[in-house]
Design a protein around this motif. Structure first.
Motif, short mmCIF file in Angstrom:
data_model
loop_
_atom_site.label_atom_id
_atom_site.label_comp_id
_atom_site.label_asym_id
_atom_site.label_seq_id
_atom_site.Cartn_x
_atom_site.Cartn_y
_atom_site.Cartn_z
N HIS A 108 49.96 30.91 58.54
CA HIS A 108 50.81 29.76 58.16
C HIS A 108 51.55 29.39 59.46
O HIS A 108 52.73 29.66 59.61
N PRO B 201 61.15 32.44 54.29
CA PRO B 201 60.37 31.19 54.29
C PRO B 201 60.50 30.39 53.01
O PRO B 201 60.22 29.20 52.98
N PRO C 108 59.47 30.11 48.74
CA PRO C 108 60.56 30.21 47.78
C PRO C 108 61.01 31.67 47.62
O PRO C 108 60.21 32.58 47.75
#
Ligand code: CP
Length: 309
Positions: A135, A262, A264
């Motif tokens: 990511h 990051p 949730p």
């Protein structure tokens, strides 16, 4: 200039390229913070966000990044597209290319999906998270948030606690932070630490206190129940008690330490509400950094496209 068509991960991105993206993101943040949210830097370009998994932060910030820069932007979610009729990723990509997309920001549950798309189409592909792989823009926004706080990433100790095994964020941060001269320490139940993570440069702590001791940044990672088949740890309440970050755990970190996540967040699992909402928390700053990092990534890939394609 960023010498690449796509931004797929940080494994093969150099320290110089990371610095270039962060420098540009800082400039983007300065412009947006000054109140200006309308530029024509990507006027005439098209960004498509193609998300096969849920997202709040990544998708909305890619969309706003494109819009603020003047690009035409649309979103396709897999749940309402022809993917539901059996269309393959490659055929979807070719369709978007035929519609003259310049950039595709993709999130996909399978690691390597963005790489496959990047090989198939001429559009620039931005990886918004692929399975348990990478990511990259999340790690870049984490690094931007830390660099803004400490001035440099070199010599920082970054403690990461949580579901490391299923985390693409942990991998991208490990690749990025170690290249930038930071130390990455991780702590989790052994079942949530991927095999070989130490060989990639991570320090595996044997206690929560060792992981956090003197850390400049303490990052909690979400327990990804949706990627687990169960049985990796006894229960969420036990996880929180023995592996979560609370004010007592945080007292072992450097006195100027910041807290990152990051999102949730599972409130009360990885981090207590007091830590999430406390003065050390930079969780909302991370979201703001995400917007400027994604604006910078689009700008730099566009520069490459203009010069090479
Ligand atoms: N950090 C992150 O990727 O959040 P979203 O799932 O909301 O995009």
């Amino acid at each position: 200039m960023l010498n690449r068509k796509d931004l797929l991960g940080l494994r093969d991105v150099s320290a110089e390229e990371i610095t270039l993206i962060l420098d540009n993101a800082e400039e983007m943040k300065r412009l947006v913070n000054s109140g200006k949210k309308s530029f024509d830097l990507l006027k005439g370009k098209t960004l498509i966000t193609l998300f096969y998994e849920n997202s709040t932060r990544t998708r909305s910030s890619f969309e706003l990044a494109g819009k603020y820069l003047g690009a035409t932007e649309i979103n396709i979610s897999a749940s309402s597209s022809s993917v539901q009729k059996g269309e393959t990723l490659i055929d979807t990509g070719k369709t978007l290319q035929a519609l003259k997309a310049d950039f595709i920001a993709i999130r996909h549950p399978m690691g390597g999906a963005p790489h496959l798309l990047a090989k198939t189409v001429g559009c620039s592909i931005l990886n918004g998270g692929d399975g348990m792989n990478e990511h990259p823009t999340q790690a870049l926004l984490d690094m931007l948030t830390m660099r803004e706080t400490f001035g440099s990433l070199k010599g920082l100790k970054v403690a990461i606690l949580g579901d490391i095994k299923h985390s693409r964020v942990a991998k991208s941060n490990l690749f990025g932070l170690t290249k930038m001269g930071a130390e990455v320490w991780v702590y989790a139940p052994k079942t949530l630490i991927p095999r070989g993570f130490d060989e990639l440069g991570a320090h595996i702590a044997t206690s929560r206190e060792q992981c956090v001791d003197g850390a400049n940044a303490v990052m909690g990672l979400r327990i990804q129940l949706e990627r687990q088949s169960g049985g990796l740890f006894p229960s969420l309440s036990e996880y929180s008690k023995f592996y979560g970050v609370n004010d007592e755990v945080l007292s072992h970190a450097d006195k100027n330490a910041v807290v990152l996540h990051p999102g949730p967040v599972n409130r009360g699992v990885e981090l207590t509400p007091q830590v999430i909402d406390g003065e050390k928390s930079r969780i909302e700053d991370q979201v703001t950094s995400g917007l400027s990092v994604r604006m910078a990534a689009l700008m730099l890939l566009n520069e490459y496209r203009e010069a090479n394609l």
